[in-house]
Design an enzyme around this catalytic site. Structure first.
Site, PDB file in Angstrom:
ATOM      1  N   ASP A  30      76.355 -13.285  56.948  1.00 40.00           N
ATOM      2  CA  ASP A  30      77.445 -12.412  57.380  1.00 40.00           C
ATOM      3  C   ASP A  30      77.007 -11.722  58.681  1.00 40.00           C
ATOM      4  O   ASP A  30      75.835 -11.785  59.080  1.00 40.00           O
ATOM      5  CB  ASP A  30      77.828 -11.413  56.284  1.00 40.00           C
ATOM      6  CG  ASP A  30      79.230 -10.837  56.494  1.00 40.00           C
ATOM      7  OD1 ASP A  30      79.782 -11.002  57.593  1.00 40.00           O
ATOM      8  OD2 ASP A  30      79.763 -10.217  55.558  1.00 40.00           O
TER       9      ASP A  30
HETATM   10  C1  BGC Z   1      82.672  -9.371  57.014  1.00 42.31           C
HETATM   11  C2  BGC Z   1      83.010 -10.803  56.680  1.00 42.31           C
HETATM   12  C3  BGC Z   1      83.690 -11.479  57.843  1.00 42.31           C
HETATM   13  C4  BGC Z   1      82.820 -11.356  59.060  1.00 42.31           C
HETATM   14  C5  BGC Z   1      83.376 -12.057  60.280  1.00 42.31           C
HETATM   15  C6  BGC Z   1      81.998  -9.238  58.356  1.00 42.31           C
HETATM   16  O1  BGC Z   1      81.945  -7.905  58.747  1.00 42.31           O
HETATM   17  O2  BGC Z   1      81.846  -8.829  56.006  1.00 42.31           O
HETATM   18  O3  BGC Z   1      83.812 -10.841  55.545  1.00 42.31           O
HETATM   19  O4  BGC Z   1      83.930 -12.817  57.527  1.00 42.31           O
HETATM   20  O5  BGC Z   1      82.648  -9.986  59.351  1.00 42.31           O
HETATM   21  O6  BGC Z   1      84.489 -11.431  60.766  1.00 42.31           O
END
Ligand code: BGC
Length: 762
Positions: free
Chosen positions: A281
């Site tokens: 993530d």
């Molecule tokens: C979130 C994810 C998301 C990623 C990309 C992160 O802050 O936890 O769920 O897919 O950002 O946008």
């Protein structure tokens, strides 16, 4: 041989690297092996980089990085015109011409916004979930996207957690069903389809169990609970063929998921047989130093790649440190190769080697207006939204409303085109949302009158407004009405007094139910509470339309609203869908996918909690039982609950046999009757209870459901087949077993109001 010939030929004569058509695994492996033989270490490490458009580097630099073979994929660009030059840089300028892929958080719609996942989950309708994901994939792929960071299948049992809104609720069985349904929808027949996007199931794992509902917090969980309750939805997504998995930001029993070898290699790959690509993530590899398991970025990179994180999202650690780590012998080349193989494999499965532009298309085909109305799927969005609404109260048949007279539409969320989309609304445009006010106006037309007053701001707390406006949105979303609260209230009360009915929309602005939006209170903010009380005092029928992304504590609302409709964030067509229900053009049939607590102190309140030694039993003295003495035990609204404009009865449960043989099955049936005046749908729910087992089991578990439409007066038999697999659970050794003994079948229209009958597994 053929493959490598094709490859070399393409390198010589064609501007792009052409691979064989996706399909045959042998071809894929040979193609990738051949390609990897040509790659330098730096090019390999480049493939492991997932770049956040707009956040990581300016566009000119990004183009150079791609051309240098130092980018594997990007996310956050949402049009073919944006993606084309990036792909050009990869397949025309980079040495090996390896395409990059384009991802985005397409969670509940892309341009057409469907209800948030918690809303879709309230439909108890897998076809609705599959179709919304399918349409999202069609729209996203038409915008040049190859992958989505969805479905989000974290079990949520603590509604303080803002990301409760992004998932499908509290139940392992239901969320698993939706996980499968979504993957099927996003990927279509195959992630290679020109109108498919590859699904990245997230957040692996246990993110929904963060301590205290505080986002990004730690997770400490027994293996039994993990296996029984929290892991099944990810597994379901993987088994459904999801090409990717996104790794969670939290730690799992002391080891961050991002450096958790047990999670990523032993469980995901060895035990579950996952064959796709894993991504960290946002910034999670760098965060390993903050977790305190890595002393610096170098160690973080080593831990992550060794644990099995294939791609690093918005991190610099892989690029900066992997070359040195490999040269120093601290990271074996097989770890790099393994990760690269998965990244290339995912691109292969997306069909990008066959045609890197399969979703971007040709410039001359770009839509002249990317936001064109004709690109939306409004009818499907309206239908999905209607199915996601849950009628919680309806005193004296307040609803449906007549299309006549004067309706006062009031509230800070009544005309809130941004909020109705919910968070993670991808490429949705608020200008295309139908608000509640618009929906009521359209439904009423000339046959009645609508008066509107905002009545209150969502909150009067400047600190909260500041926090929410600091979010990563395009622009500050919360625009406060500058009038004094009393003035707004007075205007609303005057509007209400002159009307026949009040429809008031209250709840949370969408940012309140989002990532990093944990709350210490689940009640309506004071400004809205004051508004409801003032409207109640007018004595006019009070229809409360809730817009929120998590269960709220609604004690006052339950007692005082004449009708209470949970609409979550219903999406682009939300206002029309809500009006369809308010005026009876659609008979609501949604059911809660998550329990609503009576108070904050009562959480967690999930229905399928483990058995205990001193349970509270209704009708018996509560002393020395497990409950809170100041409050009535049990949820305010149970899991599976939701009303209709008609009534249903459920007969006693009939079993085909009182005993099931090992490996056998029995049938459980009830007759469900529509006893009310209107045609309507309901959801018949099957729960099982294991009476005694070798480990403590839940009080009951959902094991099946059937949504059916019954005409007024119609009765139908509903049969469920129960087989031994449905009786299985993880024992103390984490073996998945069915143990002989007594079971109870419970069938009803919510998790509490059930009919039951026992049987034995011999
Ligand atoms: C979130 C994810 C998301 C990623 C990309 C992160 O802050 O936890 O769920 O897919 O950002 O946008």
């Amino acid at each position: 041989m053929l493959v490598s010939l094709a490859l070399s030929a393409s390198l010589v004569c064609s501007p792009v690297l052409a691979g064989p058509a996706p399909g045959h695994a042998g071809d894929k492996n040979a193609f990738i092996a051949d390609l990897m033989k040509r790659m330098t270490l730096d090019e390999k490490i480049g493939q492991l980089r997932l770049i956040s458009i707009g956040a990581d580097m300016p566009q000119p630099r990004l183009l150079e990085e791609i051309a240098a073979g130092r980018v594997g994929g990007t996310f956050n660009s949402v049009t073919p015109a944006e993606n084309r030059p990036l792909q050009d840089a990869a397949v025309r300028r980079s040495r090996l011409k390896i395409p990059i892929f384009f991802a985005y958080d397409v969670v509940h719609g892309h341009r057409t916004i469907f209800p948030i996942s918690l809303g879709l989950a309230s439909s108890w309708d897998l076809a609705t979930v599959t179709q919304s994901a399918r349409i999202a994939a069609i729209e996203a792929s038409a915008d040049g996207l190859d992958a989505t960071f969805a479905p989000m299948v974290d079990i949520a049992r603590d509604p303080r957690w803002g990301r409760t809104s992004e998932g499908f609720g509290e139940d392992p069985y239901l969320v698993s069903q939706y996980a499968r349904a979504s993957v099927k929808g996003f990927q279509g027949g195959s992630p290679a389809g020109a109108d498919s996007v590859m699904a990245f199931v997230k957040h692996f794992a246990l993110y929904g169990a963060v301590e205290g509902g505080r986002d990004y917090n730690t997770v400490d969980m027994s293996p039994l609970r993990m296996y029984q309750d929290y892991l099944p939805p990810y597994r379901a997504g993987v088994d459904a063929g999801a090409g990717g998995v996104m790794i969670a930001l939290n730690s799992v029993n002391g080891v961050p998921a991002t450096s958790n070898t047990w999670l990523l290699r032993d469980l995901l790959r060895k035990s579950w047989g996952f064959k796709g690509v894993t991504v960290s993530d946002h910034g999670a590899i760098d965060e390993l130093t903050k977790h305190g398991v890595a002393k610096d970025g170098r160690e973080a990179a080593r831990l992550a790649i060794r644990a099995g994180v294939d791609m690093s999202m918005h991190d610099s650690a892989y690029l900066a440190y992997l070359p040195g780590l490999v040269k120093a012998g601290e990271v074996p080349m097989r770890d790099i190769d393994g990760a690269v193989r998965e990244v290339l494999g995912a691109k292969y499965d997306m069909g990008l080697f066959q045609d890197p532009y399969r979703r971007i298309g040709k410039a001359e085909q770009d839509p002249p207006d990317i936001d064109a109305e004709s690109r939306l799927h409004r009818a499907a969005a309206r239908e999905a939204a209607r199915r996601s609404l849950v009628l919680l109260e309806n005193r004296a048949q307040t609803l449906p409303l007549k299309k006549a007279g004067t309706i006062a539409v009031i509230g800070p969320l009544a005309d809130a085109p941004i909020d109705i989309m919910g968070s993670w609304s991808a490429a949705g445009k608020s200008g295309q949302s139908v608000t509640l006010l618009q929906g009521v106006r359209d439904a009423l037309g000339a046959s009645g009158r609508v008066v509107y007053a905002r009545g209150a701001n969502v909150t009067d707390d400047a600190g909260v407004v500041g926090y929410l406006n600091f979010m990563n949105w395009d622009k500050p979303e919360i625009v406060q009405d500058k009038r004094a609260p009393d003035e707004m209230l007075a205007e609303a009360v005057a509007a209400a007094r002159g009307a026949d009915t009040i429809v008031v929309a209250v709840g949370e602005s969408r940012g309140m139910s989002h990532e990093a939006s944990s709350r210490t209170s689940l009640s309506l903010p004071g400004s809205q509470d004051a508004l409801l009380r003032a409207l109640k005092a007018t004595g006019k029928p009070l229809v409360v339309v809730l817009m929120n992304g998590r269960p709220l504590t609604l004690g006052w609302e339950k007692e005082n609203a004449d009708a209470l409709l949970e609409t979550w964030y219903a999406g682009t067509e939300g206002g029309h869908a809500i009006a369809d229900v308010l005026f009876g053009d659609y008979n609501p049939a949604g059911k809660l996918p998550i329990s609503f607590p009576r108070s904050l102190g009562q959480i967690p309140t999930y229905y399928n909690h483990p058995r205990i030694g001193r349970p509270y039993r209704p009708g018996e003295p509560p002393n020395y039982t497990s409950q809170y003495f100041e409050e009535q035990p049990g949820p305010l609204y149970p899991f599976g609950y939701g009303l209709s404009y008609t009534d249903f009865s459920v007969s006693e449960v009939a079993l085909s046999s009182p005993a099931m043989a090992r490996g056998g099955r029995i049938e459980a049936s009830v007759t469900v009757k529509n006893t009310g005046p209107r045609d309507g749908e309901t959801v018949v729910q099957l729960y099982l209870r294991d009476v005694a087992a070798s480990v403590v089991r839940p009080v009951k578990e959902l094991k099946g459901f059937r949504k059916l439409m019954l005409k007024a007066g119609e009765a139908r038999e509903v049969r469920f087949t129960i087989d031994e697999d449905m009786l299985k659970f993880f024992n103390a050794q984490l073996d998945y077993v069915a143990e002989p003994g007594d079971f109870t079948v419970q069938i009803g229209l919510d998790s509490q109001a059930v009919r039951e009958r026992g049987f034995v597994l011999r």
